[in-house]
Design a protein around this motif. Structure first.
Motif, PDB file in Angstrom:
ATOM      1  N   VAL A 177       0.842  -1.206   0.000  1.00 35.59           N
ATOM      2  CA  VAL A 177       0.000   0.000   0.000  1.00 35.59           C
ATOM      3  C   VAL A 177       0.879   1.258   0.000  1.00 35.59           C
ATOM      4  O   VAL A 177       0.615   2.226  -0.728  1.00 35.59           O
ATOM      5  N   LEU A 178       1.948   1.233   0.785  1.00 40.60           N
ATOM      6  CA  LEU A 178       2.854   2.390   0.862  1.00 40.60           C
ATOM      7  C   LEU A 178       3.589   2.594  -0.460  1.00 40.60           C
ATOM      8  O   LEU A 178       3.729   3.729  -0.937  1.00 40.60           O
ATOM      9  N   ALA A 179       4.037   1.492  -1.047  1.00 45.40           N
ATOM     10  CA  ALA A 179       4.749   1.594  -2.338  1.00 45.40           C
ATOM     11  C   ALA A 179       3.807   2.146  -3.402  1.00 45.40           C
ATOM     12  O   ALA A 179       4.196   3.017  -4.198  1.00 45.40           O
ATOM     13  N   ALA A 180       2.570   1.677  -3.396  1.00 45.78           N
ATOM     14  CA  ALA A 180       1.595   2.144  -4.390  1.00 45.78           C
ATOM     15  C   ALA A 180       1.301   3.626  -4.210  1.00 45.78           C
ATOM     16  O   ALA A 180       1.043   4.348  -5.182  1.00 45.78           O
ATOM     17  N   ALA A 181       1.350   4.118  -2.978  1.00 52.12           N
ATOM     18  CA  ALA A 181       1.050   5.527  -2.707  1.00 52.12           C
ATOM     19  C   ALA A 181       2.233   6.433  -3.060  1.00 52.12           C
ATOM     20  O   ALA A 181       2.086   7.653  -3.081  1.00 52.12           O
ATOM     21  N   GLY A 182       3.410   5.838  -3.302  1.00 53.86           N
ATOM     22  CA  GLY A 182       4.535   6.669  -3.713  1.00 53.86           C
ATOM     23  C   GLY A 182       5.781   6.575  -2.859  1.00 53.86           C
ATOM     24  O   GLY A 182       6.738   7.311  -3.084  1.00 53.86           O
ATOM     25  N   ALA A 183       5.779   5.680  -1.874  1.00 51.19           N
ATOM     26  CA  ALA A 183       6.991   5.530  -1.061  1.00 51.19           C
ATOM     27  C   ALA A 183       8.107   4.969  -1.936  1.00 51.19           C
ATOM     28  O   ALA A 183       7.932   3.961  -2.607  1.00 51.19           O
ATOM     29  N   ASP A 184       9.254   5.626  -1.945  1.00 45.96           N
ATOM     30  CA  ASP A 184      10.413   5.115  -2.686  1.00 45.96           C
ATOM     31  C   ASP A 184      11.081   4.009  -1.894  1.00 45.96           C
ATOM     32  O   ASP A 184      11.678   3.094  -2.450  1.00 45.96           O
ATOM     33  N   THR A 185      10.988   4.154  -0.574  1.00 46.18           N
ATOM     34  CA  THR A 185      11.676   3.255   0.347  1.00 46.18           C
ATOM     35  C   THR A 185      10.703   2.858   1.439  1.00 46.18           C
ATOM     36  O   THR A 185      10.086   3.740   2.054  1.00 46.18           O
ATOM     37  N   VAL A 186      10.552   1.566   1.675  1.00 48.53           N
ATOM     38  CA  VAL A 186       9.774   1.144   2.834  1.00 48.53           C
ATOM     39  C   VAL A 186      10.755   0.727   3.923  1.00 48.53           C
ATOM     40  O   VAL A 186      11.800   0.133   3.643  1.00 48.53           O
ATOM     41  N   ALA A 187      10.412   1.088   5.147  1.00 45.56           N
ATOM     42  CA  ALA A 187      11.341   0.880   6.259  1.00 45.56           C
ATOM     43  C   ALA A 187      10.657   0.087   7.366  1.00 45.56           C
ATOM     44  O   ALA A 187      10.008   0.675   8.232  1.00 45.56           O
ATOM     45  N   PRO A 188      10.787  -1.234   7.327  1.00 42.57           N
ATOM     46  CA  PRO A 188      10.170  -2.040   8.381  1.00 42.57           C
ATOM     47  C   PRO A 188      10.855  -1.781   9.725  1.00 42.57           C
ATOM     48  O   PRO A 188      12.052  -2.018   9.868  1.00 42.57           O
ATOM     49  N   SER A 189      10.077  -1.260  10.685  1.00 39.01           N
ATOM     50  CA  SER A 189      10.648  -0.875  11.976  1.00 39.01           C
ATOM     51  C   SER A 189      10.095  -1.756  13.092  1.00 39.01           C
ATOM     52  O   SER A 189      10.205  -1.429  14.251  1.00 39.01           O
ATOM     53  N   LYS A 201       9.641 -10.188  -1.459  1.00 35.68           N
ATOM     54  CA  LYS A 201       8.950 -11.082  -2.393  1.00 35.68           C
ATOM     55  C   LYS A 201       7.634 -10.468  -2.856  1.00 35.68           C
ATOM     56  O   LYS A 201       7.317 -10.463  -4.052  1.00 35.68           O
ATOM     57  N   ALA A 202       6.884  -9.932  -1.900  1.00 34.18           N
ATOM     58  CA  ALA A 202       5.564  -9.381  -2.225  1.00 34.18           C
ATOM     59  C   ALA A 202       5.685  -8.128  -3.087  1.00 34.18           C
ATOM     60  O   ALA A 202       4.905  -7.929  -4.022  1.00 34.18           O
ATOM     61  N   LEU A 203       6.664  -7.286  -2.785  1.00 35.90           N
ATOM     62  CA  LEU A 203       6.850  -6.068  -3.590  1.00 35.90           C
ATOM     63  C   LEU A 203       7.197  -6.459  -5.029  1.00 35.90           C
ATOM     64  O   LEU A 203       6.651  -5.902  -5.985  1.00 35.90           O
ATOM     65  N   ASP A 204       8.102  -7.417  -5.174  1.00 35.80           N
ATOM     66  CA  ASP A 204       8.520  -7.841  -6.515  1.00 35.80           C
ATOM     67  C   ASP A 204       7.341  -8.421  -7.287  1.00 35.80           C
ATOM     68  O   ASP A 204       7.141  -8.095  -8.461  1.00 35.80           O
ATOM     69  N   VAL A 209       9.525  -3.582  -8.121  1.00 39.41           N
ATOM     70  CA  VAL A 209      10.888  -4.130  -8.031  1.00 39.41           C
ATOM     71  C   VAL A 209      11.910  -3.067  -7.640  1.00 39.41           C
ATOM     72  O   VAL A 209      12.990  -3.390  -7.147  1.00 39.41           O
ATOM     73  N   ASP A 210      11.580  -1.795  -7.884  1.00 40.66           N
ATOM     74  CA  ASP A 210      12.536  -0.730  -7.570  1.00 40.66           C
ATOM     75  C   ASP A 210      12.327  -0.108  -6.190  1.00 40.66           C
ATOM     76  O   ASP A 210      13.080   0.782  -5.792  1.00 40.66           O
TER      77      ASP A 210
END
Ligand code: PBG
Length: 351
Positions: A177-189, A201-204, A209-210
């Motif tokens: 959801v974050l990647a689709a909204a425009g996050a260039d980088t997701v940061a699992p905290s 895996k899920a993002l790819d 992929v980027d």
């Protein structure tokens, strides 16, 4: 010759007899390199620039709103439209990226943190608004459930325990959801086991992929996050502590194992957090893996320096710059810091 010129020549003369008597028989004098500003500049081993900074920005509901965070003097929460202005300020200051953190309406928080996967949640709206106006600024978005759960934990809670695999399944959706909204980088905290690999895996599979993953790889169960929890509104709700998933401050080797796993699972960058009390961890992680390694100078570190500065006990600007340079010396490639705009402004004025 001018008087000033004569005085200069006078100063270049060898020391008088008296001083000679006191002179030690030293060949090596490290102070020679430090004697003047030009020489100190030449021998400086590390340098801080605006390119090293990531600015963590809190987002709140509303418009034209900047809400002060009482436990972080000088820090505000921005409504989405104001966050766009903050992004503009970051660009002017040459700060490469923002990290966004939402203060979710308490009415939208529940047991399962379901608002985390709502494509129209506060942080997604901020990501879209900023990307639309400033596509070239880097946007980092946290992956964890704590701004969305009624119990304030980063994961799903059942019978007083944080469920690992069930949480990872939700985090994977949140990352997409974050990647689709425009996050260039997701940061699992969140510090769940296996989340980096599952998210990669899920993002790819979803075509992202980027999208980079900045893994909060060595994240400690720390009291220095206190003011942040005020800022995102989870300190009132947090039940218990996070010691079953965040790391024990007593451990170093474990941090290296956590980093090795995250690299293996596909992390693009690693983070060590908190910052100043954990420079030894930062140093070892950078030495061991040579990965892009970021440090998070967390809320409590910011507030300590600010509190002392506001009481007149420390020179706030100097403490800020010295602390940031210390991260570079310890091996940080970049630093998440609430001082980012102030430090960048200072750096811009200095050049
Ligand atoms: C949430 C999260 C926290 C921080 C960043 N992401 C708080 C926590 O783990 O309780 C702390 C940042 C700071 O203190 O500045 N998972």
């Amino acid at each position: 010759m001018s008087t000033a010129g004569k005085a200069k020549i006078e100063r270049l003369k060898p020391a008088p007899r008296q001083a000679e008597a006191a002179r030690l028989d030293l060949t090596i004098r490290p102070r020679r390199n430090r004697k003047s500003a030009w020489s100190r500049r030449l021998v400086a081993e590390n340098v801080l620039t605006a390119d090293d900074l990531i600015w963590p920005v809190f987002i709140c509901e509303g418009t034209a709103t900047r809400e002060p965070v009482p436990s972080m003097p000088g820090v505000v929460r921005y409504s989405v439209d104001e966050a766009v202005r903050a992004a503009e300020q970051a660009i002017e200051l040459k700060i490469p990226a923002l990290a966004l953190f939402p203060n979710t309406d308490p009415r939208l928080r529940n047991e399962s943190g379901s608002e985390a996967v709502n494509p129209d949640n506060l942080v997604c709206r901020a990501l879209r608004a900023i990307k639309q106006e400033f596509p070239d600024i880097g946007l980092v978005a946290d992956v964890a459930l704590d701004p969305y759960t009624s119990h304030g934990h980063d994961g799903l809670l059942a019978d007083g325990k944080i469920l690992n695999d069930e949480t990872v399944a939700v985090l994977v959706e949140q990352a997409k959801v974050l990647a689709a909204a425009g996050a260039d980088t997701v940061a699992p905290s969140d510090m769940m086991d296996g989340r980096i690999g599952a998210i990669r895996k899920a993002l790819d599979a979803a075509g992202f992929v980027d999208t980079q993953i900045l893994a909060y790889a060595a994240k400690y169960a720390s009291c220095f996050y206190g003011p942040f929890r005020d800022a995102v509104g989870s300190s009132a709700t947090l039940s218990g502590d996070k010691r079953t998933y965040q790391m024990d401050p007593a451990n170093t080797d474990e941090a290296l194992r956590e980093c090795a796993l995250d690299i293996e699972e596909g992390a693009d960058m690693l983070m060590v957090k908190p910052g100043m009390p954990y420079l030894d961890i930062l140093f070892r992680v950078k030495e061991a893996f040579g990965m892009p390694t970021f440090a998070y100078q967390v809320s409590g570190e910011y507030s300590m320096i600010e509190a002392a500065a506001r009481n007149g006990w420390l020179d706030g600007d100097k403490a800020m710059m010295e602390s940031l340079l210390a991260f570079k010396r310890a091996g940080a490639d970049a630093i998440l810091t609430y001082f980012a705009p102030r430090a960048a402004e200072k750096l811009a004025r200095a050049t």
